[in-house]
Motif scaffolding. Structure first.
Motif, mmCIF file in Angstrom:
data_model
loop_
_atom_site.group_PDB
_atom_site.id
_atom_site.type_symbol
_atom_site.label_atom_id
_atom_site.label_comp_id
_atom_site.label_asym_id
_atom_site.label_seq_id
_atom_site.Cartn_x
_atom_site.Cartn_y
_atom_site.Cartn_z
ATOM 1 N N LEU A 56 35.189 43.206 7.298
ATOM 2 C CA LEU A 56 35.610 42.253 6.450
ATOM 3 C C LEU A 56 36.093 41.203 7.305
ATOM 4 N N SER A 57 36.839 41.478 8.558
ATOM 5 C CA SER A 57 37.256 40.450 9.603
ATOM 6 C C SER A 57 36.255 39.760 10.134
ATOM 7 N N ILE A 58 34.905 40.548 10.413
ATOM 8 C CA ILE A 58 33.784 39.945 10.977
ATOM 9 C C ILE A 58 33.281 38.946 9.883
ATOM 10 N N LEU A 59 33.217 39.286 8.996
ATOM 11 C CA LEU A 59 32.576 38.373 7.776
ATOM 12 C C LEU A 59 33.333 37.053 7.732
ATOM 13 N N ARG A 60 34.690 37.384 7.615
ATOM 14 C CA ARG A 60 35.584 36.320 7.525
ATOM 15 C C ARG A 60 35.367 35.352 8.348
ATOM 16 N N MET A 61 35.259 35.680 9.736
ATOM 17 C CA MET A 61 35.349 34.935 11.052
ATOM 18 C C MET A 61 33.932 34.160 10.926
ATOM 19 N N LEU A 62 32.791 34.882 10.416
ATOM 20 C CA LEU A 62 31.544 34.124 10.582
ATOM 21 C C LEU A 62 31.576 33.096 9.497
ATOM 22 N N ARG A 63 32.156 33.277 8.279
ATOM 23 C CA ARG A 63 32.056 32.330 7.331
ATOM 24 C C ARG A 63 32.845 31.157 7.613
ATOM 25 N N ARG A 64 33.965 31.559 8.355
ATOM 26 C CA ARG A 64 34.727 30.114 8.724
ATOM 27 C C ARG A 64 34.119 29.347 10.025
ATOM 28 N N ALA A 65 33.326 30.126 10.699
ATOM 29 C CA ALA A 65 32.487 29.417 11.848
ATOM 30 C C ALA A 65 31.571 28.460 11.526
ATOM 31 N N ARG A 66 30.793 29.237 10.341
ATOM 32 C CA ARG A 66 29.902 28.372 9.660
ATOM 33 C C ARG A 66 30.286 27.194 8.942
ATOM 34 N N GLU A 67 31.264 27.077 8.025
ATOM 35 C CA GLU A 67 31.926 26.144 7.393
ATOM 36 C C GLU A 67 32.310 25.050 8.609
ATOM 37 N N ARG A 68 32.943 25.569 9.763
ATOM 38 C CA ARG A 68 33.376 24.585 10.715
ATOM 39 C C ARG A 68 32.172 23.852 11.209
ATOM 40 N N HIS A 69 31.080 24.595 11.618
ATOM 41 C CA HIS A 69 30.066 24.000 12.129
ATOM 42 C C HIS A 69 29.115 23.232 11.256
ATOM 43 N N LEU A 70 29.005 23.559 9.869
ATOM 44 C CA LEU A 70 28.262 22.769 9.085
ATOM 45 C C LEU A 70 28.958 21.494 8.593
ATOM 46 N N ARG A 71 30.075 21.505 8.819
ATOM 47 C CA ARG A 71 31.053 20.306 8.080
ATOM 48 C C ARG A 71 30.515 18.928 8.600
ATOM 49 N N LYS A 72 30.772 17.870 7.659
ATOM 50 C CA LYS A 72 30.418 16.583 8.261
ATOM 51 C C LYS A 72 31.340 16.151 9.329
ATOM 52 N N ARG A 73 30.964 15.486 10.212
ATOM 53 C CA ARG A 73 31.676 14.982 11.227
ATOM 54 C C ARG A 73 32.458 13.766 10.889
ATOM 55 N N GLN A 74 33.898 13.785 11.250
ATOM 56 C CA GLN A 74 34.755 12.434 10.903
ATOM 57 C C GLN A 74 34.209 11.311 11.757
ATOM 58 N N GLU A 75 34.311 10.206 11.116
ATOM 59 C CA GLU A 75 34.117 8.772 11.845
ATOM 60 C C GLU A 75 35.312 8.607 12.606
ATOM 61 N N PRO A 76 35.020 8.198 13.756
ATOM 62 C CA PRO A 76 36.063 7.582 14.928
ATOM 63 C C PRO A 76 36.797 6.654 14.282
ATOM 64 N N THR A 77 38.135 6.709 14.605
ATOM 65 C CA THR A 77 39.328 5.911 14.234
ATOM 66 C C THR A 77 39.000 4.547 14.680
ATOM 67 N N ASP A 78 39.188 3.355 13.961
ATOM 68 C CA ASP A 78 39.072 2.035 14.250
ATOM 69 C C ASP A 78 40.316 1.920 15.260
ATOM 70 N N ALA A 79 39.994 1.321 16.432
ATOM 71 C CA ALA A 79 40.989 1.193 17.564
ATOM 72 C C ALA A 79 41.338 -0.362 18.032
ATOM 73 N N THR A 80 41.024 -1.398 17.164
ATOM 74 C CA THR A 80 40.962 -2.617 17.314
ATOM 75 C C THR A 80 42.262 -2.999 17.738
ATOM 76 N N ASP A 81 43.510 -2.324 16.884
ATOM 77 C CA ASP A 81 44.913 -2.904 17.365
ATOM 78 C C ASP A 81 45.664 -1.721 17.107
ATOM 79 N N VAL A 82 45.576 -0.995 18.090
ATOM 80 C CA VAL A 82 46.302 0.317 18.116
ATOM 81 C C VAL A 82 47.975 0.174 18.012
#
Length: 102
Positions: A56-82
């Protein structure tokens, strides 16, 4: 895929139950044999618990890793005036005043 895993788990439990029933059905010949049988059943139960929890722990780790790798990447933060969030409203740029000499 999930049903085949569930079937495997149920088969494992069925095997352990069959071993317990088979051990209980055969009368022990001596007290030592009955003690060995009880210890054997205890070890089977412990090993089965570890195998199920490990699976069960291996299945949970694999499921979490799959979610982490397949998620949409966040867009970079706008740094015009930090530093905008660190300025007070109505504050003039003090650095430009110091550099101009006034």
């Amino acid at each position: 895929m999930a049903t085949s895993r569930a079937i495997c788990v149920y088969c494992g439990f069925a095997n352990v139950i069959a071993l317990v029933i088979g051990q209980a059905a055969s009368p022990p010949r001596t007290a030592v044999e009955s003690a060995h049988g009880a210890i054997m059943l205890l070890w089977i139960a412990i090993v089965l618990i570890f195998v199920v929890l490990g699976g069960l722990s291996i299945l949970r780790m694999l499921r979490r890793a799959r979610e982490r790798h397949l998620r949409k990447r966040q867009e970079p933060t706008d740094a015009t005036d930090v530093w905008q969030m660190h300025k007070l409203p109505g504050d003039t740029d003090a650095d430009s005043d110091c550099q101009s000499g006034s």
